[in-house]
Each structure stands twice: as C-alpha cells, then as structure tokens.
Enzyme design. Structure first.
Site, PDB file in Angstrom:
ATOM      1  N   GLU A 166       4.300   0.583   8.495  1.00 22.96           N
ATOM      2  CA  GLU A 166       4.454   1.287   7.350  1.00 22.96           C
ATOM      3  C   GLU A 166       5.998   1.819   7.324  1.00 22.96           C
ATOM      4  O   GLU A 166       6.544   2.356   6.212  1.00 22.96           O
ATOM      5  CB  GLU A 166       3.566   2.496   7.198  1.00 22.96           C
ATOM      6  N   TYR A 213       0.253   6.414   7.357  1.00 22.13           N
ATOM      7  CA  TYR A 213       1.625   6.846   6.467  1.00 22.13           C
ATOM      8  C   TYR A 213       1.969   8.059   7.005  1.00 22.13           C
ATOM      9  O   TYR A 213       3.198   8.367   6.803  1.00 22.13           O
ATOM     10  CB  TYR A 213       1.028   6.934   5.093  1.00 22.13           C
ATOM     11  N   HIS A 266      -6.602   4.001  -1.734  1.00 19.76           N
ATOM     12  CA  HIS A 266      -7.029   3.652   0.133  1.00 19.76           C
ATOM     13  C   HIS A 266      -8.142   3.819  -0.028  1.00 19.76           C
ATOM     14  O   HIS A 266      -8.736   3.548   1.319  1.00 19.76           O
ATOM     15  CB  HIS A 266      -6.055   4.374   0.635  1.00 19.76           C
ATOM     16  N   HIS A 324       7.185  -5.011   5.415  1.00 18.31           N
ATOM     17  CA  HIS A 324       5.903  -5.502   6.167  1.00 18.31           C
ATOM     18  C   HIS A 324       6.263  -7.085   6.454  1.00 18.31           C
ATOM     19  O   HIS A 324       6.106  -7.609   7.495  1.00 18.31           O
ATOM     20  CB  HIS A 324       4.628  -5.326   5.114  1.00 18.31           C
ATOM     21  N   HIS A 336       9.835  -1.105   0.929  1.00 22.11           N
ATOM     22  CA  HIS A 336       8.719  -0.709   1.717  1.00 22.11           C
ATOM     23  C   HIS A 336       8.022  -2.140   2.140  1.00 22.11           C
ATOM     24  O   HIS A 336       7.712  -2.324   3.020  1.00 22.11           O
ATOM     25  CB  HIS A 336       7.890   0.090   1.183  1.00 22.11           C
ATOM     26  N   GLU A 337       7.697  -2.691   0.875  1.00 18.44           N
ATOM     27  CA  GLU A 337       6.859  -4.184   1.278  1.00 18.44           C
ATOM     28  C   GLU A 337       7.672  -5.271   2.058  1.00 18.44           C
ATOM     29  O   GLU A 337       6.931  -5.724   2.832  1.00 18.44           O
ATOM     30  CB  GLU A 337       6.486  -4.492  -0.183  1.00 18.44           C
ATOM     31  N   HIS A 341      -2.145  -2.311  -6.855  1.00 26.06           N
ATOM     32  CA  HIS A 341      -1.441  -1.564  -5.813  1.00 26.06           C
ATOM     33  C   HIS A 341      -0.443  -2.404  -4.858  1.00 26.06           C
ATOM     34  O   HIS A 341      -1.066  -3.758  -4.518  1.00 26.06           O
ATOM     35  CB  HIS A 341      -2.483  -0.935  -5.023  1.00 26.06           C
ATOM     36  N   ALA A 342       0.732  -2.272  -4.589  1.00 25.16           N
ATOM     37  CA  ALA A 342       1.673  -2.947  -3.781  1.00 25.16           C
ATOM     38  C   ALA A 342       1.082  -3.315  -2.524  1.00 25.16           C
ATOM     39  O   ALA A 342       0.530  -2.463  -1.933  1.00 25.16           O
ATOM     40  CB  ALA A 342       3.082  -2.219  -3.761  1.00 25.16           C
TER      41      ALA A 342
HETATM   42  O1  X8Z Z   1       0.077   2.267  -0.110  1.00 21.70           O
HETATM   43  C1  X8Z Z   1       1.198   2.308  -0.007  1.00 21.70           C
HETATM   44  C2  X8Z Z   1       2.230   1.024   0.093  1.00 21.70           C
HETATM   45  C3  X8Z Z   1       1.597  -0.151   0.508  1.00 21.70           C
HETATM   46  S1  X8Z Z   1       1.179  -0.111   2.154  1.00 21.70           S
HETATM   47  C4  X8Z Z   1       2.596   0.996  -1.272  1.00 21.70           C
HETATM   48  N1  X8Z Z   1       1.945   3.481   0.334  1.00 21.70           N
HETATM   49  C5  X8Z Z   1       1.063   4.855   0.215  1.00 21.70           C
HETATM   50  C6  X8Z Z   1       0.406   5.049  -1.184  1.00 21.70           C
HETATM   51  O2  X8Z Z   1       0.872   4.494  -2.018  1.00 21.70           O
HETATM   52  O3  X8Z Z   1      -0.398   6.007  -1.128  1.00 21.70           O
HETATM   53  C7  X8Z Z   1       3.413   3.679   0.377  1.00 21.70           C
HETATM   54  C8  X8Z Z   1       3.377   5.252   0.622  1.00 21.70           C
HETATM   55  C9  X8Z Z   1       2.017   5.590   0.921  1.00 21.70           C
HETATM   56 ZN    ZN Z   2       2.797  -0.307   3.296  1.00 26.34          ZN
END
Ligand code: X8Z
Ligand code: ZN
Length: 623
Positions: free
Chosen positions: A422, A532, A522, A398, A394-395, A364-365
C-alpha cells in the site's frame, strides 16, 4: 545455509485481496533462522518415515505450480465479475473462488506433515506462507468453501451495486460522496450520510455466518481465531504485532489530537453549537468524507489564514484539460523518471479506467496482476480531481511492485508485508510537491515558504486524520473475528471504536438493524485494513530515506524525488525482493532501519504541530 525448525503454527495470508486485485496475497512471516517451538495444536504426528528435504521441495514445487496456474484462471474470472457484475459473473466468481480456496486449504493442511523438521530457511518460509496464506479460509468440510465463496461474492456485489434514492434520484456512492465533500448543509449531509448506510443492513447476517465459517477454517489450520491468523503475517507472533501497532499509534496520537481539536473548533465556528459543539466528539458527516477517513474535503473550512498555497489541484487539472488517461500517463511518467520501464500496451488496452455507462462494476479502485508477469491493470472509476490524481499514483504503485517481483517464485510474489504494497504509490504521491507540479506544467508559480502551513494542513487532513480510522477498522474487526464482539454488538462496537480512536460520532441515533461497518468497502470486500495504517507510517519513512539519499536539505514536505534515477534504483531493489525475505530486511535495504517508526511523520509535520499547539492554547482538547 541457515536452518529453521518448522513450527506448527500457520502463518501468512492467501488473501482475497481486493485492493491488489486478485485473491492471492501470500504474505510472509517465518522467523528467520530460529528454532521455533511447536505450539499446541491438534495435528497429525510426523509419519514414521518423515519426509526428506527432497520430498519437501517436491511438495513446494507442486504447490507453487498448481496454485500459480489456478490463480491466473481465478484472476481472469474475478476480473470479469468486478468489471461486469451480473448473476452469471457472480456465479462464476463464487465457483472459481471456492475452487481456489479448496486447493489452497488442501496445500495449507498438507504442510502439517513437515512439522518438526529441520528445514533450510527458504523452505521453512514458503511452508509458513503456504499455511497461513488465506484471508478467508474455509474448513475442509464438504460444501464449506462453496458457502463461504457465495457469501463473499454476494457481500462484494451488494456493496458495489448499492444506491440511495435522494430527492427522487438513485445516487451511486461516487455521487453521494461528492455531496458529503461539497455540501455545507448539515441536514443534507446527515440525510446522505444515513442514506448510504441503508445499503449495509442486509449484509449483516451473511457477514456473521462468514465469520463463523472462516473461524472454523482458521482453527483447522492451527490458529485460535482468524484475527490471530491475519496478525501472523508480520514476521513476528501475533501478540507482538498487536503491541507494535499500539506503539506506532502512540507515536502519532498526540498529533492527531491536536488536529482533531483544531478542526472541531473550526467546525464549531462554521456550524454553531447546535450542530457541532465545541467539546466532545466531532459529527462524522461534517468531515468531508463518507467515512471521515480523509478530511481534505473541508480544507476551505479549516485553512490557516495567510498560508494559501495559491492553487487548487482539482482546478488546475480541469484548467489544463486533464482527463483520466492523462492523469495515469502523468503517474506513469513519474515512475519512468525514476528508471522504471513504461507500462505495457496491454495495461492501456485492458484496464478499466472510468465507470462504464452500461453495466454494474466494482468502482472501488484496485490494481491487478492477472498472469503474475506483465498483464497488470488498474480498475478505477477515475474522475478528474485531486483525490483521484493521488489514487492513480497509489494504484500504479501496486502495479510497479507486481512487475518488480515478477521473477520471484510464486509464493514470494507479494509485498514484504501488506503495508509495503500500500505504501509504494503513496510514497511517490508524497513527491507531488509544488516544485514537481511546476516542473510538469500544472502550476505556474511555486508558492513561497509562507504557504507551508497551508500545504501541510491539506496533507495532514488526509494523512493524519486517516491513522485512527485505519486503527479503528481492524480493531473492530479483530474483536469480531476473535469472538469478543458477537453479531448483536457489531454496530455498537463499531461506534465505540470510532469514538475511542477517532473522536467522532454518528450525526444521529442509529437504527436497530444498522450495520455501519458494512458501508465501508473493505468490510464486505474482506480486505484487511491494518495494511493502510502500516503504509501511512512507512511511506513517510520511505520519503525521508529517499530525500536523504537525494541529498535534500530543505523541509521534508518540499522534497520531491522526481527524476532521481539513483533513488529509483535503490527503491526498485527493495521492490524486487517481494516477499522473499522477512520485511525488516526489505525495510533495511531501502531505509537502513529494521523498525517501522512514526518519527518521520512527526518530523514531516513539525511546523504544523507547532501551529496547532498555538491555536489550541486555551482550548480543552480531547473528547
Ligand atoms: O482502498 C484503498 C485503495 C485501494 S488498495 C484505493 N485505500 C484505502 C481506502 O480507500 O479506504 C487507499 C487508502 C485507504
Ligand atoms: Zn492499495
């Protein structure tokens, strides 16, 4: 100098923040310069010889120094675990996590001695940040931090190493996700969707135990429960923040309902009544994403006729021979065009850019700041496609934010609120317009205005469909954390919440032991999700403000701030504030407004809304 009476409430968050990489995510809250009532919490009375301002300053200096030092150590341990999951790296991560939590809880509890004191704003703010800066707090009972840390490390590792055997092959989440995105066979979609959810039932008991311990930690710090503690990080009382979320959701809900109605009708055309009825909720596995959170994977099924943008970003990236490095370089070049310094050499030397072949990692990024200075990195399993092109931006957002506030003191090295963190990179992503893609040579022709509906539809499938998903995740979690939802109702409550906000259902009955929330990163990763939702609202506010600053006069979705150093300087000024001021000040600094507001989204998608309403005329919408 403004003074603030310190409240007994602990506010802010020291998070085990997976998406910003490292555990410390101190978020601010203090009500600026107001006299805050001391709430009814069991705390030690102020000592007969109350601490002086000098004592308070010394306490804060020591806390910032010690936490700062330990955070670098813990970050390096966590980096090792996330990029090489083994028995030993899990062991070390659990140990470092427990040590850090013990220290943070000690400093959070120590702030009780300052309750009732009249303090300068800056000190009051830092104390409040310190007091509630822990996403998963442990009580100070012997062994609690260790047990908690073992559970959280284990949940994260279970998710990240999860696979499902499909047609005789062990498939990872990326492989399963590709099937969900590309297959149009309902039986296959259901099998893969259900298959990924076999990774999470073993998490459930540990998750429930974690909730129990963390709530004891939250109580000790003066909160009713952990949900309230999380919601205390927004410069307003938690109950006001809940109202704020409902207000924002109410602004965008009508647009989501039209999109839902339109997409359901198209899916009904594609699959027929037996698979997707024309009324009621949508089957979650048909929406092109493992969690039905972003739907652009099914754009080809729902594309408005005669509005083809004429290009597919994934195909263009492939055709131009992009690899993961080139995608990141492209993102870096965008930030450079706004006047940001290039990424340091160590970013390229130390980041994990693609999935390693020889070991288990957290795919997960996330974006990391290892030393609170220049050692910034991303950790991704980047693939060459449109989705990851946006994720790279996105990354990087940060990382550029982390570098912008690196000269703030330790407790202010954080986003103005977590939604800001975010939103930075996604705001840049909104400038990936056809004009921009042409400017960097990714496409040859800018599509005409007739293609606008197609462009808006793709963006809406990601951005509008996401809003109720984000609301769902933390609505569910707040219920769990505040005790409304006991463990035996975890899964039922998850699906009630999914249906309520998103209007979706599971493709079939769920087994008794299902723990479907655990199949979303998450939840085992303990990353709060409200961020988010806020980000998806604020990124459009940022975009609108930026386009106004740039003097843009066309439709918002065609505006790109690429190359605009003036807008870049304004944005950077907001980023440099970090968490040093209440978030409305940061928002105002860039947008001129102090309120989060969904009207920029509504304006952005206005032409699409008109189209959806026309298409849905005569249909019964809702579910
Ligand atoms: O988790 C993330 C990023 C890292 S903060 C890749 N996002 C959420 C997800 O993937 O559920 C970005 C959009 C929403
Ligand atoms: Zn993020």
């Amino acid at each position: 100098m403004k003074l603030t009476y310190l409240s007994g409430v602990a506010v802010a968050a020291l998070a085990l923040s997976a998406c910003e990489g490292f555990p410390l995510d101190f978020l601010s809250v203090a009500d600026e310069a107001t006299v805050v009532e001391t709430p009814e919490v069991a705390v030690k009375p102020v000592k007969p010889t109350a601490p002086t301002l000098v004592d308070t300053q010394a306490y804060l200096d020591e806390a910032e120094a010690r936490l700062g030092e330990m955070s670098e150590y813990a970050a390096r341990v966590f980096w090792n675990q996330a990029t090489n999951i083994t028995f030993d790296t899990n062991w070390l991560a659990a140990k470092a996590g427990a040590e850090y939590t013990v220290l943070a809880v000690e400093y959070a509890n120590g702030t009780k001695q300052f309750e009732g004191l009249l303090l300068p704003d800056d000190m009051a703010r830092k104390i409040q940040i310190l007091r509630s800066g822990i996403t998963i707090p442990a009580p100070s009972t012997a062994g609690a931090a260790e047990e908690l840390s073992q559970i959280t490390t284990g949940l994260d590792a279970t998710y990240s190493t999860g696979t499902f055997n499909y047609n005789g092959e062990d498939l990872t989440l990326d492989q399963l996700s590709t099937i969900i995105e590309t297959s149009r066979d309902p039986a296959e979609l259901q099998a893969v969707w259900e298959g990924w959810r076999t990774v999470s039932p073993p998490m459930k008991d540990n998750y429930a135990r974690m909730v129990e311990i963390a709530n004891q930690g939250a109580n000790e710090l003066g909160f009713d429960n952990l949900a309230d503690m999380w919601l205390s990080n927004y410069d307003m009382p938690p109950e006001d923040m809940r109202v704020e979320v409902n207000r924002l959701w109410g602004q965008v809900e009508p647009l989501y309902e039209e999109l839902h109605c339109y997409v359901r009708a198209e899916l009904n055309d594609e699959y027929g009544d037996g698979v997707q009825p024309a009324s009621g909720p949508i089957r979650a596995d048909l929406l092109g994403n493992m969690w039905a959170q972003q739907w652009s994977g099914i754009y080809p099924l729902v594309a408005p006729p005669a509005a083809d943008p004429g290009y597919d970003l994934t195909e263009r990236l492939e055709a131009q021979g992009y690899d993961a490095i080139k995608m990141i370089e492209t993102g870096e070049a965008f930030f450079s065009s706004l006047g940001f310094d290039p990424l340091p050499d160590t970013f390229w030397e130390r980041s994990q850019i693609t999935r390693p072949r020889d070991r288990e990692v957290v795919c997960h990024a996330s974006a990391w700041d290892l030393d609170d200075q220049d050692d910034v990195r991303i950790k991704m399993c980047t693939e060459v496609n449109s989705e990851d092109f946006y994720t790279v931006h996105h990354e990087l957002g940060h990382n550029y934010y982390q570098r912008a506030y690196k000269d703030q003191s330790f407790l202010y090295k954080s986003g103005a609120n977590d939604g800001f963190h975010e939103a930075i990179g996604d705001f840049i992503g909104l400038s990936i317009t056809p004009d921009y893609l042409k400017a960097i040579g990714l496409i040859d022709e800018v599509p005409p205005a007739e293609a606008d509906l197609g462009l808006l539809m793709t963006t809406a499938l990601d951005k509008i469909a996401f809003l109720p998903f984000a609301v769902t995740v933390d609505s569910w979690r707040w219920g769990v954390l505040d005790g409304t939802t006991p463990p035996e109702q975890y899964n039922q409550s998850w699906w009630e919440t999914r249906t309520k906000y998103q209007g979706i259902v599971a493709p079939g009955p769920r087994p008794d032991n299902a723990f479907d929330p655990g199949a979303k990163y998450h939840i085992p990763g303990n990353t709060p999700y409200l961020r988010y939702f806020l980000s998806y609202v604020m990124q459009f506010q940022f975009h609108k403000a930026a386009c106004e600053q740039a003097g843009w006069e066309g439709p918002l979705h065609r505006c790109s701030i690429y190359g605009n150093e003036e807008v870049g300087a304004n944005f950077r000024a907001m980023m440099e504030m970090g968490a040093s001021q209440p978030w409305p000040d940061a928002l105002e600094a860039f947008t001129g407004t102090r309120q989060m507001d969904g009207s920029a989204i509504i304006e952005y998608f206005d032409p699409l809304m008109t189209y959806l309403e026309e298409e849905n005329a005569g249909r019964t919408c809702g579910w």
